[in-house]
Design a protein around this motif. Structure first.
Motif, mmCIF file in Angstrom:
data_model
loop_
_atom_site.group_PDB
_atom_site.id
_atom_site.type_symbol
_atom_site.label_atom_id
_atom_site.label_comp_id
_atom_site.label_asym_id
_atom_site.label_seq_id
_atom_site.Cartn_x
_atom_site.Cartn_y
_atom_site.Cartn_z
ATOM 1 N N GLY A 57 19.439 -22.710 -14.290
ATOM 2 C CA GLY A 57 20.752 -22.014 -14.761
ATOM 3 C C GLY A 57 21.883 -22.478 -14.073
ATOM 4 O O GLY A 57 21.759 -23.405 -13.101
ATOM 5 N N VAL A 58 23.045 -22.038 -14.138
ATOM 6 C CA VAL A 58 24.251 -22.907 -13.667
ATOM 7 C C VAL A 58 24.752 -21.845 -12.607
ATOM 8 O O VAL A 58 25.069 -22.539 -11.552
ATOM 9 N N GLY A 59 24.681 -20.652 -12.638
ATOM 10 C CA GLY A 59 25.221 -19.834 -11.500
ATOM 11 C C GLY A 59 23.741 -19.698 -10.523
ATOM 12 O O GLY A 59 22.769 -19.746 -11.010
ATOM 13 N N LEU A 82 24.887 -25.545 -20.901
ATOM 14 C CA LEU A 82 25.072 -24.374 -21.632
ATOM 15 C C LEU A 82 26.539 -23.969 -21.544
ATOM 16 O O LEU A 82 26.855 -22.878 -22.014
ATOM 17 N N ARG A 220 29.315 -12.904 -13.959
ATOM 18 C CA ARG A 220 28.408 -12.139 -13.302
ATOM 19 C C ARG A 220 28.885 -10.621 -13.148
ATOM 20 O O ARG A 220 29.951 -10.485 -12.883
ATOM 21 N N HIS A 267 22.584 -10.148 -20.825
ATOM 22 C CA HIS A 267 22.550 -11.351 -20.147
ATOM 23 C C HIS A 267 21.933 -12.479 -20.809
ATOM 24 O O HIS A 267 20.927 -13.168 -20.602
ATOM 25 N N SER A 270 23.505 -17.906 -22.378
ATOM 26 C CA SER A 270 22.773 -19.461 -22.494
ATOM 27 C C SER A 270 21.674 -19.236 -23.555
ATOM 28 O O SER A 270 21.038 -20.148 -23.526
ATOM 29 N N MET A 279 18.328 -26.713 -20.680
ATOM 30 C CA MET A 279 18.391 -26.230 -19.018
ATOM 31 C C MET A 279 17.104 -26.553 -18.809
ATOM 32 O O MET A 279 16.883 -26.901 -17.259
HETATM 33 C C1 DGY Z 1 23.254 -19.073 -15.774
HETATM 34 O O1 DGY Z 1 23.005 -20.300 -16.265
HETATM 35 O O2 DGY Z 1 24.022 -18.774 -14.656
HETATM 36 C C2 DGY Z 1 22.791 -17.863 -16.604
HETATM 37 O O3 DGY Z 1 23.849 -16.714 -16.533
HETATM 38 C C3 DGY Z 1 21.600 -17.680 -16.419
HETATM 39 O O4 DGY Z 1 21.298 -17.199 -15.199
#
Ligand code: DGY
Length: 305
Positions: A57-59, A82, A220, A267, A270, A279
């Motif tokens: 995930g990016v976050g 993503l 978020r 949620h 992506s 990913m």
């Molecule tokens: C992210 O890549 O941050 C998405 O929200 C999945 O956690």
């Protein structure tokens, strides 16, 4: 990829382990590919051999990066792959809430549509409106690009102002927070969640927005004070919201599901087959690089080196 290089233990169910279960599972592991799990002190204190946490995930607000850094554990994420997928979803929410797509779908499915009516289900135009983008990283920029496609007037705010070339290319104008809040017809959030962005959007900020404006959140949940948002949606302080993330997900504020002027998603920013594969591949590459003693391509705590 992983099985060719390491002994792999896979948690078989697509349900995130709780920290105590994860701690138990991580006692002997050197690398963790984290998919939606919280990696906190409880986990790290028992994972004495851990050298890398590769977040899928990016976050990475699910990971206590500071605690990892203290233990010289490398943390990586999956940026880039993503970007467009998440921007597409932000735009899907924007269009859906403005044009009442989810509400109309429900109306048709429930057999409530009896005839065509001139005054039925009026929404708000998207084209030629003002799109505000808060956070101008990769995803924010990709949303701005989509806004240009809809001939929108694009404003943005971020900690760092983009280069003149980037601003020119996207025809995006940098404005301060207040101007962004006051002038946007659609405000899309693209900042990371960290201490400084907790409840970035609260009652005061919502009060500055136009009563005809829509808030879109694919970043978020904790960036928005959900209680204040519900109050603003109920009192029509703003016109509506498109939300893919929530303050206490998967739990929603109980009032949210009762409101028609909000579109809710679980949620899935992506969540396309193509992007999830990219990913996972990137997370595996990051993990293997670190285990093999190389610097992974997407390190979030370079201080460990
Ligand atoms: C992210 O890549 O941050 C998405 O929200 C999945 O956690």
């Amino acid at each position: 990829m992983l099985a060719a290089a390491c002994a792999v233990h896979v948690h078989p169910a697509d349900i995130a382990l709780k920290p105590d279960q994860l701690a138990e599972a991580c006692r002997e592991v050197e690398g963790l590919l984290a998919v939606g799990v919280r990696v906190n002190e409880e986990v790290l204190s028992q994972a004495g051999k851990l050298r890398v946490v590769a977040n899928c995930g990016v976050g990475y607000d699910n990971i206590d990066v500071e605690a990892c850094t203290r233990r010289k554990i490398v943390v990586t994420n999956t940026p880039g792959v993503l970007t467009d997928t998440t921007a597409d979803l932000a735009f899907a929410l924007l269009l859906a809430v403005a044009r009442r797509v989810a509400e109309g779908d429900k109306f048709v499915r429930e057999g409530r549509w009896e005839r065509w009516e001139f005054g039925m289900m009026w929404g708000a135009d998207v084209h030629h409106k003002t799109l505000g983008v808060w956070g101008f990283g990769r995803i924010g920029q990709a949303v701005a690009r989509r806004g240009r496609g809809f001939e929108m007037n694009v404003l943005y705010h971020s900690r760092r102002r983009a280069s003149p070339a980037l601003e020119g290319g996207l025809a995006a104008r940098f404005v301060d927070r207040e101007t962004l809040l006051r002038e946007s017809d659609f405000l899309s959030l693209h900042v990371p969640y960290e201490t400084g962005t907790h409840h970035l959007i609260g009652a005061r900020e919502l009060g500055l927005m136009k009563p005809s404006a829509f808030l879109i959140n694919t970043a978020r949940g904790k960036i928005v004070d959900e209680e204040a948002l519900v109050a603003a949606l109920k009192s029509r302080t703003i016109a509506g919201a498109g939300l893919d993330v929530f303050e206490h997900e998967p739990h929603l504020h109980p009032e949210l599901t009762k409101l028609n002027n909000v579109v809710l998603l679980p949620h899935v920013g992506s969540a396309t087959g193509e992007t999830r594969l990219k990913m996972a591949t990137l997370a595996a590459e990051n993990l293997l690089a670190a285990l093999h003693g190389r610097r992974p391509p997407n390190v979030v705590n370079p201080e460990v080196y």
